[in-house]
Design a protein around this motif. Structure first.
Motif, mmCIF file in Angstrom:
data_model
loop_
_atom_site.group_PDB
_atom_site.id
_atom_site.type_symbol
_atom_site.label_atom_id
_atom_site.label_comp_id
_atom_site.label_asym_id
_atom_site.label_seq_id
_atom_site.Cartn_x
_atom_site.Cartn_y
_atom_site.Cartn_z
ATOM 1 N N THR A 1 1.596 0.717 -5.513
ATOM 2 C CA THR A 1 1.964 -0.903 -5.638
ATOM 3 C C THR A 1 0.514 -1.679 -6.178
ATOM 4 O O THR A 1 0.819 -2.459 -7.183
ATOM 5 C CB THR A 1 2.100 -1.323 -4.214
ATOM 6 N N THR B 1 6.564 -4.723 -4.677
ATOM 7 C CA THR B 1 5.378 -5.473 -5.344
ATOM 8 C C THR B 1 4.479 -5.944 -4.490
ATOM 9 O O THR B 1 4.439 -6.184 -3.455
ATOM 10 C CB THR B 1 6.058 -6.485 -6.380
ATOM 11 N N ARG C 1 0.278 -1.187 -9.839
ATOM 12 C CA ARG C 1 1.451 -1.955 -10.474
ATOM 13 C C ARG C 1 2.333 -0.670 -11.293
ATOM 14 O O ARG C 1 2.545 -1.124 -12.415
ATOM 15 C CB ARG C 1 0.862 -2.915 -11.500
ATOM 16 N N GLN D 1 -7.081 -8.600 -6.748
ATOM 17 C CA GLN D 1 -5.817 -8.817 -5.877
ATOM 18 C C GLN D 1 -6.338 -9.276 -4.466
ATOM 19 O O GLN D 1 -5.213 -9.721 -3.824
ATOM 20 C CB GLN D 1 -5.418 -7.288 -5.828
#
Lengths: 251, 410
Positions: free
Chosen positions: A112, B2, A115, B99
């Motif tokens: 994840t 995701t 990606r 992130q």
């Protein structure tokens, strides 16, 4: 064979109230596909420090760690994250699973973050969990499964992105002997089938007997290394001998 | 799964961890918004309450603002502390700094928005109570609830939304400056036993005692008010961080008491809890104290203002827009007559005019009326286009003349 891991003149000094040299001039190489154990008397340091330095969790005071030709400690933060995502897999004593996620979600986490396409993720999760025998607990949360299952989940998470190097820190430390055996057999199977290079820190001689080679560390220095012949039982005995020598001479 | 889905699951499945942060932020928003609603009330913009009292409220709002920042900052850092190992795991799984930043910012903005909404709803309810109670104290018509556009704007856009975003960036800075190894160990670091300092405990007692003593027995002026405030603020902090732990430690030392039943459990547990939350207790105490004191002062000030500044025992003030003036006057006269009260009535017209932003409006009356009401003033003859200024009944003797009011009377 190409060296997946090169450790050169590694030193680690902890500054604090009392300065403490945890590692002194550690040098060794690990070949591709090799399964290495790092042992030492429990508590007397160096093993986990060494692993932390290789795994980029901690920084060395001096010396080099080279994984697949890259020096992770010289990478910038963004690049380092990418390096961890692609080159390294981790298995810890206390599993370090995220308890907000299900088993399946924990396993797919590295993909994840990378990606990877969702369909691709499903395929990989299926393949790896079947191999590890945890495909029936995918939708369980971490508090619903046993210690052995947790560790196999962690192993699946560590190998799903097919890293160059799998690092394990006392993977059997929190497990009973039956689960320990399962986990070690799992690691051995992955090592043999996928040719994944592995480095495992442990103080459990029976776990170490699954390795190809065991390096012994005493008081932060390399002490000895033992290679496995053909027989695991003989290897196990050799490991015990070195350990008793370690303890006997210095204890 | 995701990345945004991951962030969402992280919140929804771990609601309890987020709850404390959310509730404490809501509390900060609530108190702040209540004061903002009061300050920007349209009824207060046109007089009624004088400007000094309003300034006091604005000052109180500033204090609340500063403490809100501390409060939210503290909640965020406490919240993140419990999640250090989670960030460690994410880092080691190869989550990039970008992130992590996205994750934390998303979370903070999400919780921030939720607590802003909750705080504003809570603040509105509280404001309604506050208005009703306040009007009861100062004996005036309750202020009406209104649509507080300005208060909303300042609470949301001016203070809290930027605050949550800024704070999330700040916490990111903390996380990034730590090595992963300490992040991973973060949540399980052993706590040191709280060690209260005896001198500081005694100092805290002295400050608290001094502050309350002064407040009870000394006359209140600006100087002593500052001393009292400083004393109680320092005293309160030391009370929570030192004195309370010290008292618990004394209890612990009394073996007969400590080893009886559950005493052992709650005393040792409370010692850690109090120490951990000392700063939070302190901030909540101060914010509540400011809110209550501001309300109380306002009430006293208003009543002082009405008794001291009147020329008469009783005044009836009616604006030219008041259609029922005659009816109301007749009603008052009837009341007097029914109770057989002897009274004298004087009636005059006046113009209300402001005197700068820092003072309340004054009434201006014609020279002729003024001489009639206050013959003892013996005012020198005023020239055409000049005015006089009197500071009311209490200060009859020092009457000042100035040119501040330029008004021609018919």
């Amino acid at each position: 064979m190409a060296d997946v891991l090169q450790v050169q003149d590694l030193n680690k000094i902890y500054d604090g109230k009392a300065t403490f040299q945890a590692l002194t001039n550690i040098t060794f190489n690990v070949d591709k596909g090799e399964f290495i154990g790092v042992m030492g008397p429990s508590g007397s340091g160096g093993k986990t420090t060494l692993l932390n330095l290789i795994s980029t969790i901690d920084r060395p005071t001096s010396g080099q760690v080279i994984v697949n030709g890259q020096e992770p400690h010289k990478l910038k933060k963004g690049k380092l994250a990418e390096f961890r995502r692609k080159e390294l897999g981790f298995v810890f004593q206390d599993f370090n699973l995220l308890d907000t996620l299900t088993v399946e979600e924990n396993i797919m986490l590295p993909l994840t973050l990378e990606r990877v396409d969702s369909g691709e993720i499903d395929k990989k999760v299926q393949a790896f969990t079947q191999k590890l025998g945890i495909d029936s607990i995918l939708n369980k949360r971490t508090y619903e499964i046993s210690g052995g299952q947790k560790q196999r989940t962690a192993i699946a998470r560590a190998i799903i992105h097919q890293p160059s190097l799998l690092l394990a820190d006392e993977p059997t430390g929190n497990l009973d002997s039956k689960s320990s055996k399962d986990v070690m057999q799992t690691l051995q199977m992955i090592n043999e089938k996928d040719k994944t290079t592995m480095l495992m820190v442990t103080h459990d001689p029976s776990a170490a007997s699954y390795c190809d080679r065991v390096i012994f560390i005493k008081d932060g220095k390399l002490y000895n290394e033992v290679f496995k012949g053909t027989n695991q039982k003989v290897f196990f005995q050799q490991i015990l001998d070195v350990l008793s020598m370690l303890g006997g001479r210095f204890g | 799964m995701t990345f945004p889905q991951f962030a969402y699951k992280n919140i929804t499945r771990n609601l309890r961890a987020y709850l404390a942060f959310y509730l404490s932020s809501s509390f900060a928003v609530m108190i702040f918004f209540m004061f903002a609603m009061f300050i920007f009330h349209p009824a207060l913009e046109t007089g009624y309450m004088n400007n000094i009292a309003k300034k006091g409220m604005v000052f109180a709002e500033w204090v609340i603002f500063v403490f809100s920042i501390l409060f939210v900052l503290y909640s965020v850092s406490a919240f993140l502390k419990t999640r250090k190992s989670e960030f460690g795991i994410l880092t080691i799984q190869g989550a990039s700094p970008k992130q992590l930043r996205l994750l934390i910012t998303l979370e903070n903005v999400f919780i921030g928005l939720a607590s802003i909404v909750t705080g504003i709803i809570g603040g509105t309810v509280l404001a309604k109570l506050f208005f009703t109670a306040g009007s009861y104290i100062v004996e005036m018509e309750p202020l009406e609830l209104y649509f507080p556009l300005k208060a909303l704007g300042i609470t949301i856009g001016g203070v809290f939304l930027p605050l949550f975003v800024l704070i999330s960036q700040f916490t990111l800075f903390i996380i990034h400056s730590e090595e992963v190894v300490s992040l991973l160990k973060g949540s399980v670091k052993p706590k040191r036993e709280p060690k209260p300092s005896i001198p500081f405990s005694i100092l805290g007692m002295m400050f608290l005692g001094g502050g309350f003593g002064l407040a009870l027995f000394a006359g209140i002026d600006i100087g002593s008010a500052v001393i009292i405030t400083v004393c109680t603020v320092i005293g309160t902090y030391l009370f929570y961080s030192q004195l309370s732990v010290w008292v618990l430690k004394l209890l612990k030392r009394n073996k007969k008491f400590y080893r009886k039943g559950t005493n052992l459990l709650w005393i040792s547990d409370l010692m850690y809890r109090v120490k951990d939350n000392a700063r939070l207790f302190f901030i909540v105490s101060i914010v509540s104290a400011v809110a209550f004191t501001a309300t109380g002062t306002l009430a006293t000030y208003k009543s002082m203002f009405t008794t001291e500044d009147s020329l008469y025992e009783m005044e009836f003030l009616s604006y030219s827009s008041n259609k029922d003036e005659n009816e109301q006057l007749t009603y008052i006269q009837q009341q007097f007559e029914q109770k057989n009260i002897d009274y004298e009535q004087s009636k005059f017209k006046a113009i209300e005019t402001g005197q700068g932003s820092s003072n309340y409006p004054v009434l201006v009356l014609s020279y002729k009326d003024g001489m009639k009401i206050l013959p003892e003033l013996k005012t020198p003859k005023l020239e055409e286009g000049k005015g006089g200024f009197t500071l009311g009944k209490q200060n009859e003797k020092d009457i000042q003349y100035s040119k501040i009011i330029r008004q021609t009377y018919n």
